[in-house]
Design an enzyme around this catalytic site. Structure first.
Site, PDB file in Angstrom:
ATOM      1  CB  SER A 120      -0.912   0.022   1.233  1.00 40.06           C
ATOM      2  OG  SER A 120      -1.571   1.271   1.317  1.00 40.06           O
ATOM      3  CG  HIS A 121       0.259   4.704  -2.497  1.00 38.66           C
ATOM      4  ND1 HIS A 121      -0.298   3.686  -3.228  1.00 38.66           N
ATOM      5  CD2 HIS A 121       0.824   5.548  -3.397  1.00 38.66           C
ATOM      6  CE1 HIS A 121      -0.086   3.920  -4.507  1.00 38.66           C
ATOM      7  NE2 HIS A 121       0.594   5.035  -4.627  1.00 38.66           N
ATOM      8  CB  SER A 122      -0.972   4.285   3.835  1.00 42.63           C
ATOM      9  OG  SER A 122      -1.100   4.087   5.223  1.00 42.63           O
ATOM     10  CB  SER A 128       2.704   4.290  -8.073  1.00 44.63           C
ATOM     11  OG  SER A 128       2.480   4.613  -6.726  1.00 44.63           O
TER      12      SER A 128
END
Lengths: 206, 136
Positions: free
Chosen positions: B8-10, B70
């Protein structure tokens, strides 16, 4: 260009860092306002981590690609990271660079971006600067032009490509959420690709 | 056992899904989170993801669940970085939370990588309408 690849990368990095606000402003219009910040963070890491005195151009570009993969954060990380790692394949073990070598490296880099992004020309992306630049470079070299001449033509074509992105709608990436509303805005990825090519040209011209 | 990597981005999202999947499937530590950048910033890092895939593999393969944009591109890059290492790593075309839970349950049952990926991908058809089950 012999064993000065680090200096060339530093030149690209400084140019990207100078344009951090500009790239972020472009991205604020149609994206998530992080392109300049992300790219500047990535190149700051490149300037710090890539070895200054390794003569193997391919090895230096591979390290550059890996560093961008790890530090950029957004989609431009895998895209530019792949571009450098693909270019590295054409230059593995080389300590100097001919105009043919550069053409091959640019060709692999552009193909890598297309494959990574599953994108083609005309979707308002980096490729709208890079593909015309590659074509213009190859045309100039085929006419017998030098590396610097080829890069002049590549930069002119990239600039036209960036202008063209204002007239088309995004169909890939974050800006594609805006669809037709993205028309009228300049693509930040195409812009950073143009800045990269211009930095290489200016470095070679010096 | 098939390993699972959550991208995940986070960092918090990846670790949260990992925690939930571990709890649901009582996994033996083969579910790894690869969220955010090394310094905790929002973003994805293909090198961190490839390290997690390597760590999650015990020879049975690894299923990767990525969030969006992304995250997927970095996961694909991570898989290419592992070329030649002989790890059977596959990206699931699945919603990251539901897919990770389904994959974790399937993996904990001892299924192979193909079954784990299928379970993750089928999770996209699970309706959230409790009364109708998604039927019109």
């Amino acid at each position: 260009m012999c064993a000065r690849v680090y200096d060339c990368l530093k030149c690209i990095g400084e140019r990207i860092i100078e344009n951090r606000e500009f790239l972020t402003d472009l991205d604020r219009e149609i994206g998530d306002a992080d392109h300049g910040v992300n790219m500047a963070r990535g190149y700051a890491a490149v300037i710090e981590k890539v070895p200054r005195d390794n003569p193997d151009i391919g090895a230096v570009l591979k390290k550059t690609g890996m560093t961008l993969l790890s530090t950029v954060g957004g989609a431009s990380g895998p895209l530019y990271g792949t571009a450098y790692m693909e270019a590295a394949k054409a230059l593995a073990g080389k300590e100097s660079l001919t105009k043919e070598d550069f053409g091959k490296a640019l060709e692999l880099a552009v193909a890598g971006v297309g494959k990574r992004g599953k994108s083609v020309r005309g979707e308002k992306t980096m490729l709208d600067a890079l593909i015309p630049a590659l074509d213009a470079y190859n045309r100039k070299i085929a006419e017998g032009g030098s590396l610097a001449d080829g890069l002049d033509c590549a930069c002119a074509a990239a600039k036209e490509g960036v202008e063209h992105t204002k007239s088309i709608a995004a169909t890939k990436g974050r800006a594609s959420y805006l669809g037709e509303r993205s028309i009228g805005h300049q693509d930040p990825g195409a812009t950073s690709a143009m800045i990269t090519l211009e930095a290489i040209r200016d470095f070679i011209r010096e | 056992m098939v390993g699972i990597v959550i991208v995940s981005h986070s960092r918090k999202i990846a670790e949260g899904i990992q925690e939930l999947a571990e709890q649901v499937a009582a996994s033996s530590g083969r579910i790894l989170a690869a969220g955010g950048l090394e310094d905790g910033e929002i973003g994805t890092d293909a090198v961190r993801i490839s390290d997690a895939i390597r760590a999650a593999d015990d020879g049975d393969g690894v299923a990767v669940l990525a969030d969006l944009g992304s995250g997927i591109m970095s996961a694909e890059t991570a898989v290419e970085l592992l070329d030649g290492e002989g790890i059977d790593v596959r990206l699931a075309d699945a919603p990251v939370v539901e897919g990770a839970i389904a994959a974790a349950v399937e993996a904990a049952c001892g299924s192979g990588i193909a079954e784990v990926i299928r379970a993750a991908e089928e999770a996209r058809f699970v309706s959230k309408n409790i009364e109708t089950g998604g039927r019109p």
